[in-house]
Design an enzyme around this catalytic site. Structure first.
Site, PDB file in Angstrom:
ATOM      1  N   ALA A 234       0.697  -0.949  -0.851  1.00  0.00           N
ATOM      2  CA  ALA A 234      -0.069   0.050  -0.001  1.00  0.00           C
ATOM      3  C   ALA A 234       0.851   1.172   0.183  1.00  0.00           C
ATOM      4  CB  ALA A 234      -1.552   0.003   1.513  1.00  0.00           C
ATOM      5  N   PRO A 235       0.478   2.642  -0.933  1.00  0.00           N
ATOM      6  CA  PRO A 235      -0.849   2.771  -1.484  1.00  0.00           C
ATOM      7  C   PRO A 235      -1.381   1.920  -2.909  1.00  0.00           C
ATOM      8  CG  PRO A 235       0.727   4.809  -1.728  1.00  0.00           C
ATOM      9  CD  PRO A 235       1.201   2.874  -0.916  1.00  0.00           C
ATOM     10  N   GLY A 236      -0.266   1.202  -3.471  1.00  0.00           N
ATOM     11  CA  GLY A 236      -0.571   0.452  -4.765  1.00  0.00           C
ATOM     12  C   GLY A 236      -0.008   1.190  -5.408  1.00  0.00           C
ATOM     13  N   ASP A 256      -0.080  -6.281   2.871  1.00  0.00           N
ATOM     14  CA  ASP A 256       0.308  -5.482   3.615  1.00  0.00           C
ATOM     15  C   ASP A 256      -0.655  -5.240   5.170  1.00  0.00           C
ATOM     16  OD1 ASP A 256       1.130  -2.023   3.207  1.00  0.00           O
ATOM     17  OD2 ASP A 256      -0.789  -2.398   4.734  1.00  0.00           O
ATOM     18  N   ASP A 303       9.861  -1.744   0.489  1.00  0.00           N
ATOM     19  CA  ASP A 303       9.587  -0.755   0.197  1.00  0.00           C
ATOM     20  C   ASP A 303       8.853  -0.440   1.453  1.00  0.00           C
ATOM     21  OD1 ASP A 303       9.903   1.852  -0.969  1.00  0.00           O
ATOM     22  OD2 ASP A 303       8.001   2.369  -0.298  1.00  0.00           O
ATOM     23  N   CYS A 355      12.223   6.050   1.887  1.00  0.00           N
ATOM     24  CA  CYS A 355      11.896   7.465   0.734  1.00  0.00           C
ATOM     25  C   CYS A 355      12.780   8.545   2.166  1.00  0.00           C
ATOM     26  CB  CYS A 355      10.507   8.090   0.199  1.00  0.00           C
ATOM     27  SG  CYS A 355      10.028   6.872   2.142  1.00  0.00           S
TER      28      CYS A 355
END
Length: 484
Positions: A234-236, A256, A303, A355
């Protein structure tokens, strides 16, 4: 009251990496989008100051309000145009108004400033100078790059070809746009361009996704028909990108732990035309690598949750000076996830991305993982990419607003070592759309034309040695004979 509830919800979601501010504001369906967007952005600017005021006055303890709800109310009281609601909340805020105003005054005296604007953290002031272009990924499951460009040109947009260097993006204005130099299905517009109400976005033909966020799926490049895992999905957006690379063929397992995020993601994937996914509301760390369901998984995108310190919308002093204990806890979790990904018996490549700008979550995690998993090595990604991982992990990529015109980001690719070529370096200069067969080799070349991409076969640059090519051919033939 609805305004403050929505603003607090969006700030919560941003902190949890559930999306960018503008996207979350538009998806909220609040009647006054501009008012909501302004309140969220202004509260973010003064976040560390508001937190200091709330802490010094014990505002949360005495009012029992949730943190971000308290922030938006205190912002409007002290820096905005006054609290715009009645009822219990206004009574609570007005009861503490004198104390809150006194706390703000003390902060100004301490910092020797007279204006509220001078209290904005230096990191956030620098961020305001980091203007990131609007990136639009063409969803090739529903359309083509050429069709989108033609559609936009008919609407009055001006196409200027492919960007030659990052500085070209700074010159974009109005309806001018470019094609990205690294990702051919990525278009670049002025930062002020908004597509949330555009037909192409609502129809799922384009995806609003930062360039750095597009790198993991682009570099992993799973072949058409392969079995792939998106570990923390998510969020996809990365999931839909993987599906586009796979041309909706094969199996895409997406995990998720957050049920609400997974539900939102399901809607996003439906709009994007994704059909090869298998969603699971499950902790990736509890997925059994030896399960027969995943026996053919050869590609994993990981991620995981991170500090978000690379996100421009979050980068203030609070994120620049995160506690070591929090970073260490995040790094320990990320290492567990990466180690777990390498336990899948058939996995060939794992892309790890964050990130975050912190080495603790990036190079340090990769270093520890390689020490614990000697059967894997790093792949040298995009040699022409200027921002590299910190020494000695220059095979990895970094991104930042100033140099790459993106959010702060980190990407590493780990590949299972082959006994035949152990110790050799593998170089990826561009990730190419795959044919239906497994792509084991990598070729150092530029991105070919569309017709060449569908039938492309990548080869390792060290395989230009004819003797080694013959050896690999004999070994493949021997292996086939053994199987038969």
């Amino acid at each position: 009251m609805a305004l403050y509830i929505k603003a607090a919800e969006i700030l919560d979601k941003v902190e949890q990496k559930k999306g960018a501010v503008k996207t979350l504001v538009y998806e909220s369906k609040y009647q006054n989008i501009k008012q909501l967007f302004a309140l969220v952005c202004e509260t973010q600017k003064y976040s560390s100051v508001l937190q200091e005021i709330i802490n010094s006055t014990r505002f949360l303890k005495e009012t029992k309000l949730q943190k971000n709800l308290a922030k938006v109310l205190v912002y409007d009281l002290l820096m905005g145009r006054g609290v715009k609601c009645g009822g219990t909340w206004k009574v609570l805020v007005m009861k503490h108004r004198s104390r809150l105003q006194a706390a703000l005054a003390r902060i100004k005296i301490k910092k020797k400033v007279s204006r509220n604007e001078d209290l904005i953290p230096s990191g956030f002031q620098q961020m305001q100078g980091d203007v990131i272009p609007r990136y639009v990924r063409v969803n090739t499951l529903k359309t083509t790059l050429g069709d989108v460009i033609d559609y936009l040109k008919r609407e009055g947009f001006t196409y200027h070809g492919t960007a030659g260097r990052p500085e070209d993006l700074d010159k974009l204005s109005g309806k001018a746009f470019l094609c990205d130099v690294h990702l051919e299905d990525l278009l670049v517009f002025s930062a002020k361009m908004d597509f949330h109400d555009h037909f192409l976005y609502k129809a799922g033909h384009i995806i609003l996704q930062d360039k750095a966020s597009c790198l993991p799926a682009f570099l992993l490049n799973p072949p058409v028909g392969s079995h792939v895992i998106d570990a923390c999905a998510a969020p996809g957006n990365k999931t839909s990108h993987l599906a586009a690379v796979m041309k909706n063929k094969g199996k895409l397992f997406a995990f998720d732990l957050d049920a609400k995020r997974l539900s939102t993601m399901s809607t996003l994937l439906l709009r994007a035309g994704v059909t090869c996914q298998q969603l699971a509301n499950q902790d990736f760390l509890k997925v059994d690598p030896l399960s027969s369901e995943y026996k053919e998984v050869k590609y994993i995108l990981l991620d995981p949750s991170c500090s978000g310190s690379g996100m421009v919308c979050l980068r203030d002093e609070a994120f620049e000076s995160q506690e070591d204990s929090r970073l260490q806890a995040l790094a320990a979790f990320q290492l567990r996830c990466l180690n777990h990904a390498l336990q899948f018996p058939q996995v060939q490549r794992v892309v790890y991305s964050t990130c975050s700008v912190h080495s603790e979550e990036n190079e340090n995690v990769v270093s520890a993982c390689l020490q614990e998993n000697p059967g894997f090595r790093l792949v040298h990604l995009l040699p022409n990419w200027t921002e590299r991982g910190h020494d000695p992990f220059t095979q990895c990529l970094r991104a930042n607003p100033a140099k790459t015109r993106t959010h702060g980001f980190f990407v590493a690719m780990l590949e299972r070592c082959s006994p035949e070529i152990e110790g050799d370096n593998v170089v990826i200069t561009a990730s190419l759309p795959s044919s239906g067969e497994e792509e084991k080799d990598i070729q150092e070349s530029s991105v070919p034309d569309d017709d060449e991409q569908e039938n492309s076969e990548m080869t390792n640059e060290h395989l230009t040695n004819p003797g080694l090519k013959k050896k690999r051919k004999r070994n493949r033939k021997k292996h086939k004979n053994q199987e038969s």
